[in-house]
Scaffold this motif. Sequence first.
Motif, PDB file in Angstrom:
ATOM      1  N   GLU A  11      -1.967   5.533   3.325  1.00 13.66           N
ATOM      2  CA  GLU A  11      -3.121   4.824   2.703  1.00 13.66           C
ATOM      3  C   GLU A  11      -3.301   5.191   1.269  1.00 13.66           C
ATOM      4  N   GLY A  12      -3.348   4.064   0.387  1.00 12.27           N
ATOM      5  CA  GLY A  12      -3.249   4.280  -0.869  1.00 12.27           C
ATOM      6  C   GLY A  12      -4.338   3.633  -1.592  1.00 12.27           C
ATOM      7  N   TRP A  13      -4.655   4.085  -2.680  1.00  9.64           N
ATOM      8  CA  TRP A  13      -5.947   3.678  -3.477  1.00  9.64           C
ATOM      9  C   TRP A  13      -5.886   4.034  -4.928  1.00  9.64           C
ATOM     10  N   VAL A  14      -6.709   3.515  -5.724  1.00 13.25           N
ATOM     11  CA  VAL A  14      -6.899   3.910  -7.082  1.00 13.25           C
ATOM     12  C   VAL A  14      -7.792   4.757  -6.957  1.00 13.25           C
ATOM     13  N   ALA A  15      -7.574   6.324  -7.596  1.00 11.97           N
ATOM     14  CA  ALA A  15      -8.532   7.400  -7.413  1.00 11.97           C
ATOM     15  C   ALA A  15      -8.925   7.675  -8.901  1.00 11.97           C
ATOM     16  N   ALA A  16     -10.482   7.699  -9.087  1.00 16.40           N
ATOM     17  CA  ALA A  16     -10.985   8.069 -10.149  1.00 16.40           C
ATOM     18  C   ALA A  16     -10.683   9.570 -10.270  1.00 16.40           C
ATOM     19  N   VAL A  17     -10.571  10.069 -11.482  1.00 20.25           N
ATOM     20  CA  VAL A  17      -9.941  11.522 -11.837  1.00 20.25           C
ATOM     21  C   VAL A  17     -11.262  12.213 -12.321  1.00 20.25           C
ATOM     22  N   ALA A  18     -11.685  13.120 -11.809  1.00 23.81           N
ATOM     23  CA  ALA A  18     -12.986  14.242 -12.457  1.00 23.81           C
ATOM     24  C   ALA A  18     -12.458  14.837 -13.477  1.00 23.81           C
ATOM     25  N   PRO A  19     -13.157  15.068 -14.509  1.00 24.26           N
ATOM     26  CA  PRO A  19     -12.740  16.131 -15.753  1.00 24.26           C
ATOM     27  C   PRO A  19     -11.820  17.302 -15.310  1.00 24.26           C
ATOM     28  N   LEU A  23      -9.583  14.281  -7.361  1.00 26.05           N
ATOM     29  CA  LEU A  23      -9.536  12.855  -7.159  1.00 26.05           C
ATOM     30  C   LEU A  23     -10.552  12.140  -6.150  1.00 26.05           C
ATOM     31  N   THR A  24     -10.875  11.036  -6.307  1.00 25.04           N
ATOM     32  CA  THR A  24     -11.739  10.369  -5.483  1.00 25.04           C
ATOM     33  C   THR A  24     -11.396   8.853  -5.316  1.00 25.04           C
ATOM     34  N   GLY A  25     -12.076   8.204  -4.328  1.00 27.51           N
ATOM     35  CA  GLY A  25     -11.901   6.798  -4.133  1.00 27.51           C
ATOM     36  C   GLY A  25     -13.415   6.453  -3.762  1.00 27.51           C
ATOM     37  N   THR A  26     -14.301   7.061  -3.947  1.00 24.28           N
ATOM     38  CA  THR A  26     -15.723   6.806  -3.281  1.00 24.28           C
ATOM     39  C   THR A  26     -16.546   6.920  -4.637  1.00 24.28           C
ATOM     40  N   GLY A  64      -3.142   6.262  -8.937  1.00 21.06           N
ATOM     41  CA  GLY A  64      -3.048   5.899  -7.655  1.00 21.06           C
ATOM     42  C   GLY A  64      -2.873   7.346  -6.784  1.00 21.06           C
ATOM     43  N   ALA A  65      -3.299   7.005  -5.571  1.00 21.85           N
ATOM     44  CA  ALA A  65      -3.162   8.303  -4.622  1.00 21.85           C
ATOM     45  C   ALA A  65      -3.189   7.802  -3.245  1.00 21.85           C
ATOM     46  N   CYS A  66      -2.373   8.587  -2.722  1.00 21.37           N
ATOM     47  CA  CYS A  66      -2.106   8.426  -1.089  1.00 21.37           C
ATOM     48  C   CYS A  66      -2.584   9.523  -0.084  1.00 21.37           C
ATOM     49  N   THR A  67      -2.776   9.370   1.144  1.00 18.61           N
ATOM     50  CA  THR A  67      -3.066  10.200   2.084  1.00 18.61           C
ATOM     51  C   THR A  67      -2.238  11.482   2.291  1.00 18.61           C
ATOM     52  N   CYS A  68      -0.845  10.901   1.925  1.00 16.50           N
ATOM     53  CA  CYS A  68       0.273  12.056   2.249  1.00 16.50           C
ATOM     54  C   CYS A  68       0.459  12.773   1.061  1.00 16.50           C
ATOM     55  N   GLY A  69      -0.428  12.868  -0.022  1.00 12.55           N
ATOM     56  CA  GLY A  69      -0.536  13.678  -1.251  1.00 12.55           C
ATOM     57  C   GLY A  69       0.152  13.161  -2.433  1.00 12.55           C
ATOM     58  N   TRP A  70       0.822  11.944  -2.346  1.00  8.82           N
ATOM     59  CA  TRP A  70       1.475  11.188  -3.413  1.00  8.82           C
ATOM     60  C   TRP A  70       0.405  10.857  -4.662  1.00  8.82           C
ATOM     61  N   ASP A 111       1.357  -1.805  -7.162  1.00  8.55           N
ATOM     62  CA  ASP A 111       2.766  -1.904  -6.977  1.00  8.55           C
ATOM     63  C   ASP A 111       3.545  -0.388  -6.941  1.00  8.55           C
ATOM     64  N   GLU A 112       2.893   0.426  -7.768  1.00  7.59           N
ATOM     65  CA  GLU A 112       3.587   1.676  -7.777  1.00  7.59           C
ATOM     66  C   GLU A 112       3.461   2.465  -6.576  1.00  7.59           C
ATOM     67  N   TRP A 113       2.479   2.135  -5.785  1.00  6.70           N
ATOM     68  CA  TRP A 113       2.338   2.790  -4.401  1.00  6.70           C
ATOM     69  C   TRP A 113       3.370   2.135  -3.399  1.00  6.70           C
ATOM     70  N   MET A 114       3.393   0.801  -3.677  1.00  8.31           N
ATOM     71  CA  MET A 114       4.258   0.122  -2.623  1.00  8.31           C
ATOM     72  C   MET A 114       5.848   0.556  -2.823  1.00  8.31           C
ATOM     73  N   ILE A 115       6.225   1.160  -4.196  1.00 13.53           N
ATOM     74  CA  ILE A 115       7.437   1.743  -4.651  1.00 13.53           C
ATOM     75  C   ILE A 115       7.517   3.144  -3.705  1.00 13.53           C
ATOM     76  N   HIS A 116       6.343   3.819  -3.776  1.00 12.97           N
ATOM     77  CA  HIS A 116       6.158   5.063  -3.227  1.00 12.97           C
ATOM     78  C   HIS A 116       6.704   4.892  -1.591  1.00 12.97           C
ATOM     79  N   ILE A 117       6.168   3.980  -0.884  1.00 13.09           N
ATOM     80  CA  ILE A 117       6.101   3.701   0.327  1.00 13.09           C
ATOM     81  C   ILE A 117       7.326   2.975   0.953  1.00 13.09           C
ATOM     82  N   ALA A 118       8.128   2.525   0.055  1.00 13.56           N
ATOM     83  CA  ALA A 118       9.353   1.587   0.383  1.00 13.56           C
ATOM     84  C   ALA A 118      10.349   2.222   1.193  1.00 13.56           C
ATOM     85  N   PRO A 119      10.571   3.462   1.136  1.00 14.92           N
ATOM     86  CA  PRO A 119      11.539   4.217   2.289  1.00 14.92           C
ATOM     87  C   PRO A 119      10.974   4.131   3.728  1.00 14.92           C
ATOM     88  N   SER A 120       9.546   4.707   3.802  1.00 14.21           N
ATOM     89  CA  SER A 120       9.143   4.548   5.028  1.00 14.21           C
ATOM     90  C   SER A 120       8.951   3.127   5.629  1.00 14.21           C
TER      91      SER A 120
END
Length: 175
Positions: A11-19, A23-26, A64-70, A111-120
């Motif tokens: 599961e991917g999302w745009v994550a905000a990055v704290a100082p 990372l968060t998506g909430t 970008g962030a993914c539940t797998c750690g990417w 699009d970047e996340w889709m490249i990440h998951i392309a192999p699976s």
Amino acid sequence: MGWTSNDYQHEGWVAAVAPDGRLTGTSTGAGMLFHGITGHYKPAGEFHPDEEIVPHDLIMSWRGACTCGWQGELWQRVLTPEEADFGSRREYCQSGDGAFVSESVEDAVQDEWMIHIAPSEAILGVEAAAKEHRQAGHRLDKTVAAAKAAGASWTDIGRAAGISRQAAHERWADK
């Protein structure tokens, strides 16, 4: 908003990055909700005792962030429209507004996340084709047995299967 792979393993999302790099998506009206208590920001409250709220104006990047750690490449927040440059991953986000990226940046991150998951995703296609191949093999075995029981010759069965009489006999005679 996030995206889920077809195998539900990512599961991917745009994550905000704290100082401090978390990372968060909430988000909340007061800021972005981050897991962990550093003592530098307002606690999120009794419903989120292990989280704190980082004000929107302190969010200076996204990725970008993914539940797998990417994690994807960093997008920097710039404070004036003139500094914004999509090609350099520099996104203007007005102070005082929520720290959210534009739709075009979200699309680029997806699009970047889709490249990440392309192999699976490709492996899902291999698995489906292999299953179909096994099922077709079972159907062929049953159909050959029925043809033989109906009196078809190994020559006719081989021709229908695209192999020699001898190969047909070797493959199906004992089944």
